[in-house]
Design an enzyme around this catalytic site. Sequence first.
Site: not given
Ligand code: PEP
Length: 588
Positions: A196, A519
């Site tokens: 993250h 996403c």
């Molecule tokens: C993912 O896991 O691809 C996502 C968009 O969520 P995060 O990166 O916040 O875990």
Amino acid sequence: MVPAEEVILRGLPVSKGIGIGFPIFFSNWEEDVQEVEISDKDIDREVDRYRKALHQSREDLERLRKMSLHEGPPEIVAILGTHLEMMQDPMMTTVMEDKIRDLQRNTESVFHHLIEEYKKRFSKLQDSYFQERVRDLVDVSRRILNHLCPLQRTKMSEIPNNSIILTHELVPSETVEANSSLVSAFVTAAGGITSHAAIIARAKGIPFVANIDIKLFKRIELQSLVVDGSQGLVIINPNRKTLKKYQAIKRTQQESYKLLKSSTHLKGETVDGYEVRIFANLENPKEVDLILKNGALGVGLFRSEYLFLSKKEFPSEEEQFEIYKKMARQLRGRPLVIRIFDIGGDKKVDLLPEQRDAKYFAQIGHELNPALGCRAIRFLLRFPELLEAQLRAIIRASAFGEIHILIPMVSDISELRQVQAFVKKICKELKEKGIKFAKTIPVGCMIEVPSSAIMCDSLAQEADFLSIGTNDLVQYVMAADRSNPHTVELYFSTHPSILRLIRMVVASSNCARKPVILCGECAADPSLIPLLLGLGIREFSVAVRHIPIVKHTIRKWRILEACRLAEGALEHTAAQELKEYLAAETVR
Ligand code: PEP
Ligand code: MG
């Protein structure tokens, strides 16, 4: 000490771009102030350590005050006098000593948390007198803490400009506070490509190289640094030639980004006229206005947990309602997909037992495998009061715009059904009270766990939309930690298994006539976009900064070519072969 010669280190490229600047060893209190339980026999020793630190701090202040009496200015004398008075306050003396005895923890952690508690209380009072007192308190406490643990410390918000941050590990709550006009680059020992912290660094355009031995820097005479985030290079003490070369590359990159950005308002459309809808990923609600300015159709993923991570306290229903309402209004009818709190995994929360929300983390804070533990929807279902408060805030805010609810880390359809039941119950209660909300509030599932990808046909039938989170999907399918630089070789966003799963999810959504959006970070990778188009993805959600390059790439491809590319890719069974095939076929 090794003299100031040019040294080149190779690490893991995490966020592109060139950073040129001065090194800063970064550590924050949360990282450094370790909480340690102490035994009965050590209590007196801890209290003594505290008294000594307090005494040394008083001596510092007395000395400074004497100096200032001669040299002025008088305001400084007054401030130092106030600080000396604060140190006599029972909070700093008896209360603190009692806390060490009661909590039986090391002095610095008790002191740090006591100060944070007071800061929070004072900060709520708008009066400028109290604001001044907060500043005094911070000053005094820093002085005492420096005597308790005399190491160099810095806060992300207090970084001077042109800084290159050197730290063992970056956590998302710190990264989100970094100001890209001050921080030139990040260099860390730990951290993976889709951690993250990495996602936020990229969203802010801050170059980032991981997997570098930070301890090495302490043995070298450091003057300046160049960080090449694309190649994963860290150049210590660059010579004039190297410096000139990287200054030129940086200028060129900035110019081409500017050029790219100027076309961000063009439609997301392939050469043969297929519409591809581009939405934005968002962590900070204050950045909603950027969404519209940068040509996004709305917010495809609002990572609402950042409301908690930076505050270290769950926002109340009312606070959340105000935030979501404001965001919905600013978006003027464009969709706002609020993903309910995705807490856990690498979004760590370390709280002391007396802190308000500590009970929620008592257990999960000590999990052996946090990524496989009580994360996201599992956490929320364990504490339904938090889930209900968030859902109620979202549903109330739906009266002011088009809001969708997204559930993170769904691993069984029952989790979707439970959230749907909460939504139904809350809508009924609000209706009885005459409180307005939207007629339809779609509820969707993140597909980021293998079980949900495999069961996507059932999920597509019952959910209103699906959202593929490849960052986690890759981590869980490949059993390769997204935050670990040593599993990077296995963390293949284009592993044949991932491509097959994406194709399956798209097919199930199409069959159920439900929208599907992607996403994860690979949606912003120009070398993967054609493949994703070919696999049937027509909606992408990416950080605002990446919108120009995503549109630019889409506008260079025909759907037919993209489908052919995907068909060819699906024939490969080995990850490395597939990688080579894509590298050869996507050059434009
Ligand atoms: C993912 O896991 O691809 C996502 C968009 O969520 P995060 O990166 O916040 O875990
Ligand atoms: Mg995820």
